[in-house]
Design a protein around this motif. Structure first.
Motif, PDB file in Angstrom:
ATOM      1  N   CYS A 130      44.775  45.308  49.282  1.00 35.42           N
ATOM      2  CA  CYS A 130      44.824  44.311  48.170  1.00 35.42           C
ATOM      3  C   CYS A 130      45.199  44.989  47.028  1.00 35.42           C
ATOM      4  O   CYS A 130      45.583  44.633  46.160  1.00 35.42           O
ATOM      5  CB  CYS A 130      43.511  43.868  48.130  1.00 35.42           C
ATOM      6  SG  CYS A 130      43.060  42.369  49.309  1.00 35.42           S
ATOM      7  N   THR A 131      44.976  46.630  46.920  1.00 33.77           N
ATOM      8  CA  THR A 131      45.282  47.219  45.549  1.00 33.77           C
ATOM      9  C   THR A 131      46.929  47.157  45.479  1.00 33.77           C
ATOM     10  O   THR A 131      47.443  47.330  44.349  1.00 33.77           O
ATOM     11  CB  THR A 131      44.886  48.665  45.588  1.00 33.77           C
ATOM     12  OG1 THR A 131      45.400  49.240  46.712  1.00 33.77           O
ATOM     13  CG2 THR A 131      43.304  48.808  45.628  1.00 33.77           C
ATOM     14  N   GLU A 134      47.582  43.606  43.987  1.00 35.15           N
ATOM     15  CA  GLU A 134      46.995  43.303  42.610  1.00 35.15           C
ATOM     16  C   GLU A 134      48.135  43.225  41.408  1.00 35.15           C
ATOM     17  O   GLU A 134      47.968  42.324  40.916  1.00 35.15           O
ATOM     18  CB  GLU A 134      45.926  44.249  42.327  1.00 35.15           C
ATOM     19  CG  GLU A 134      45.108  43.896  41.152  1.00 35.15           C
ATOM     20  CD  GLU A 134      44.291  44.916  40.805  1.00 35.15           C
ATOM     21  OE1 GLU A 134      43.784  45.070  39.899  1.00 35.15           O
ATOM     22  OE2 GLU A 134      43.565  45.494  41.765  1.00 35.15           O
ATOM     23  N   TYR A 176      39.662  46.550  43.774  1.00 35.47           N
ATOM     24  CA  TYR A 176      40.851  45.528  43.595  1.00 35.47           C
ATOM     25  C   TYR A 176      40.153  44.286  42.964  1.00 35.47           C
ATOM     26  O   TYR A 176      39.073  44.034  43.012  1.00 35.47           O
ATOM     27  CB  TYR A 176      41.509  45.232  44.918  1.00 35.47           C
ATOM     28  CG  TYR A 176      40.925  44.448  45.875  1.00 35.47           C
ATOM     29  CD1 TYR A 176      40.930  43.030  45.778  1.00 35.47           C
ATOM     30  CD2 TYR A 176      40.192  45.082  46.865  1.00 35.47           C
ATOM     31  CE1 TYR A 176      40.118  42.288  46.567  1.00 35.47           C
ATOM     32  CE2 TYR A 176      39.321  44.509  47.697  1.00 35.47           C
ATOM     33  CZ  TYR A 176      39.340  43.131  47.559  1.00 35.47           C
ATOM     34  OH  TYR A 176      38.621  42.459  48.587  1.00 35.47           O
ATOM     35  N   ASP A 177      41.154  43.694  42.172  1.00 32.76           N
ATOM     36  CA  ASP A 177      40.697  42.385  41.432  1.00 32.76           C
ATOM     37  C   ASP A 177      41.990  41.631  41.505  1.00 32.76           C
ATOM     38  O   ASP A 177      43.154  42.021  40.858  1.00 32.76           O
ATOM     39  CB  ASP A 177      40.386  42.725  40.069  1.00 32.76           C
ATOM     40  CG  ASP A 177      40.162  41.456  39.081  1.00 32.76           C
ATOM     41  OD1 ASP A 177      39.969  40.514  40.036  1.00 32.76           O
ATOM     42  OD2 ASP A 177      39.918  41.699  38.098  1.00 32.76           O
TER      43      ASP A 177
END
Length: 556
Positions: A130-131, A134, A176-177
Motif C-alpha cells: 500500500c505504500t 499511496e 501507509y495512508d
C-alpha cells in the motif's frame, strides 16, 4: 510451411487441437465442481478445497457486482503468491470483469502507468504494498481498494500471529495512508468475504472471444504495453499444454492427486498459465510466497510431497547450490519444467544428475500465454533447444522482407495460434504482425528438419533478467529524467545467476553525479529486476550517421 514437426510428436500427443467454444467461467464451473472435495491450494501450511474456493470466488464475484461496475471493467490484483490470489482472480472473471495482474515489486511510477492505461476501477492489494499505492492513488481511476493482510486466509489463530509478526517483528508492513484519495473507498478483504455470501450473484453472459485480461509486458517506448488476452486465448493455451503433457501417463485414479509447486509469481504469465492448466486435472497447488527465501523453500520441499516443479533457471540453480538440497526427496517428481528464460546446459546437467529427471525446456511469450514450443516429455536429456511447436501452434522463420525461409536458415521467428493475442491495448498493432498474421517475436532462430527450434539471438534489444522481459528504452526514459543526466543507454550483460543483468552507460555534464546517486534514483523509479547492476560514465555514446545509438558497440 506445413506443420511437418507433428510427425515427430510422441505417440500420445495429438497433432492439432480444434477450436474450444468455452469461456474461462465455464472452465471454472466444471473443474471446481468436478474436484470439489479435493485439496485446491496450500500456503503457509493452510489448505483450501476446490469447493471452498468455488464458494469463496462466487462470494467475491457477488461483492464486485454489488459495486455497480459495468461488465468488462478492469480489476487490478497486486499480490504475491498467497491463498487470497487465485480466489480473487476467479471471482473477478466470474463477475464479468477484466483482470490486470500487477507486479507487487513495482514502483509508484510503474503502478500508476498500469492502473491508468488499463483504466482499473477496483484494486485488490496486499497490505505491504500500500505504500507504493499511496503517493499515486489520487492520480489513477481507482475507485475502490480492497486491502488484504498477509494472514487473512490462514485461519483466526495463525492469521493473527502471522499478521502481528509481519507488522511488528519483521517490519514487513510499512505505514501507509490511503485517505488522500477523496474519491476512493477502502475496504478490507475479510469484509469482502464476510459480505459476499449474502449478496446476489448473477452469472454474466461471457463469450469465448471476450476480453479476460490486460497483461503488461516491458515497454519498447519507455512504458509497459498492455496485452489483450481473451477468455479463449487462455482456455486454448491450457489445452495445448495439457495435450503436450500426455506422455506423463498419469493415472489419477491409481496415483492420486498431483501437487504442483507454484514458486514463480502468479502475476507472471508462465506461472499463471501453469496454474490454470492444473485445474484440468484437479491438481493441488503448493503456493510459495517468497521463493527468494531459499532456506524456507528447501524446508517446504523437504516437508511436502510434490510432483511438478516449474521454475526459471535461477531458481533451479539456487536449489542446486543450497547446502540441504541433497536431503530433498525427489522420488515423486514427475516433471521439471523450465521457462521464462534460457536454461543453462550446466544447470540442466547437474539437475539431471541430482534428481534423475531432465529439465524440459520450452519457450513462449506473454503474447502467447507462455505457450509456444517445448521439448517432448519423452526426451531423456537436455538438448539446448527450445523444443518444437506444440499442438495448435504454427511457426515460421522469415527474413527482413517477411519472406519465409527454409529449414536451418537463420531468421526472425514468427508464431501463430489460437493462444496468440490479437493485439496490444491502445497501440497501433500493424507493426507487430506479418501480413499473413504471424506475431513477430523479435527472436532470431533456426528450425531444423524435425521441427526443433534453436534460439540464436534477439533481434530486438530486449533483455531477459531472471525470466522477466526488460526493455532498455523504458530504463533509459527513467534515467534521463534525472537532472544531471545528459543522455544514457542500456545493454544487457551476461549474468551467471540471472541470465542477464542491466548495464547503464551515462553521459553527464555534471561531474558531481555519482553511481550511488543513480542507483538510488533507479531504486525509486524501477522494479528491482530492471535496475542497473553496473554503471559506467562515458564522454559520448556511439551513434550512427543519423544519430541512432549503436548498442552493439556498447556491448563490445
Amino acid at each position: 510451411m506445413n506443420k511437418f514437426w507433428t510427425e515427430f510428436y510422441p505417440e500420445s500427443v495429438a497433432k492439432d487441437i480444434p477450436y474450444l467454444d468455452q469461456s474461462l467461467n465455464e472452465y471454472f464451473d466444471s473443474t471446481l465442481t468436478e474436484f470439489a472435495n479435493e485439496k485446491f491450494m496450500t500456503n503457509m501450511g493452510v489448505s483450501y478445497t476446490y469447493k471452498q474456493v468455488d464458494d469463496m470466488s462466487t462470494a467475491i464475484a457477488a461483492w464486485i457486482q454489488s459495486l455497480g461496475l459495468p461488465k468488462g471493467s478492469t480489476v487490478g490484483v497486486m499480490m504475491p503468491n498467497v491463498n487470497q490470489y487465485l480466489p480473487t482472480i476467479i471471482g473477478t472473471l466470474r463477475a464479468g470483469m477484466v483482470l490486470t495482474l500487477i507486479n507487487p515489486l513495482y514502483t509508484p511510477r510503474e503502478l500508476k502507468h498500469q492502473l491508468n492505461d488499463s483504466d482499473a476501477k477496483l484494486l485488490f492489494i496486499l497490505e505491504p504494498f500500500c505504500t507504493t499505492l499511496e503517493p499515486i492513488i489520487d492520480k489513477t481511476p481507482v475507485e475502490t481498494v480492497v486491502v488484504s493482510a498477509i494472514g487473512d486466509m490462514l485461519g483466526t489463530a495463525k492469521g493473527t500471529l502471522v499478521n502481528f509478526a509481519a507488522k511488528y517483528v519483521k517490519k514487513a508492513v510499512p505505514k501507509y495512508d490511503l485517505s488522500r484519495c477523496s474519491k476512493c473507498k477502502v475496504i478490507s478483504f475479510k469484509n469482502v468475504l464476510k459480505k459476499g455470501p449474502s449478496l446476489k450473484y448473477t452469472r454474466p453472459d461471457i463469450e469465448p472471444d471476450d476480453l479476460a485480461m490486460i497483461q503488461y509486458t516491458g515497454g519498447t517506448t519507455g512504458v509497459a504495453k498492455g496485452i489483450l488476452i481473451s477468455h479463449h486465448n487462455v482456455v486454448y493455451g491450457t489445452q495445448q499444454y495439457n495435450e503436450w503433457f500426455q506422455p506423463l501417463n498419469y493415472d489419477r485414479d491409481k496415483e492420486g492427486q498431483l501437487t504442483a509447486v507454484i514458486a514463480l509469481p502468479l502475476y507472471h504469465i508462465f506461472a499463471f498459465i501453469i496454474s490454470l492448466l492444473g485445474f484440468r486435472s484437479g491438481q493441488h497447488f503448493l503456493l510459495v510466497t517468497n521463493p527468494r527465501d531459499i532456506d524456507a523453500f528447501v524446508k517446504l520441499l523437504k516437508k511436502e510431497q510434490f510432483h511438478l516443479l516449474p521454475a526459471v533457471n535461477t531458481l533451479f540453480q539456487a536449489l542446486l547450490n543450497h547446502k540441504d538440497f541433497k536431503t530433498i526427496d525427489f522420488s515423486n517428481l514427475k516433471l521439471s519444467l523450465a521457462g521464462g528464460m534460457a536454461a543453462t546446459p550446466e544447470m540442466a546437467r547437474r539437475w539431471l544428475a541430482a534428481t534423475g529427471l531432465p529439465i524440459i525446456e520450452g519457450w513462449g511469450m506473454s503474447e502467447t500465454l507462455g505457450v509456444g514450443t517445448a521439448n517432448p516429455l519423452t526426451n531423456t536429456e537436455f538438448n539446448g533447444t527450445i523444443g518444437m511447436p506444440v499442438p495448435g501452434i504454427d511457426i515460421k522463420i522469415f527474413d527482413d522482407e517477411e519472406n519465409e525461409l527454409g529449414v536451418n536458415q537463420e531468421g526472425e521467428i514468427g508464431i501463430k495460434g489460437m493462444n496468440v493475442i490479437k493485439g496490444y491495448h491502445n497501440l497501433d498493432n500493424s507493426k507487430f504482425f506479418t501480413k499473413d498474421g504471424f506475431l513477430k517475436t523479435g527472436d532470431v532462430g533456426i528450425l531444423d528438419e524435425k521441427g526443433y527450434v534453436k534460439l540464436l539471438d534477439r533481434k530486438k534489444d530486449m533483455l531477459i533478467v531472471s525470466g522477466f522481459n526488460v526493455y532498455p528504452n523504458e530504463i533509459e526514459s527513467v534515467i534521463e529524467m534525472h537532472p544531471k543526466v545528459k543522455e544514457c543507454s542500456v545493454v544487457g550483460v551476461d549474468d551467471e545467476l540471472q541470465g542477464q543483468s542491466v548495464k547503464l552507460f551515462v553521459v553527464s555534464d555534471d561531474k558531481s553525479l555519482t553511481k550511488e546517486e543513480l542507483m538510488a534514483f533507479s531504486k525509486k523509479n524501477l522494479a528491482g529486476y530492471k535496475r542497473p547492476r553496473e554503471i559506467e560514465f562515458i564522454n559520448e555514446l556511439p551513434k550512427s550517421t543519423v544519430g541512432k545509438i549503436l548498442r552493439h558497440k556498447l556491448r563490445k
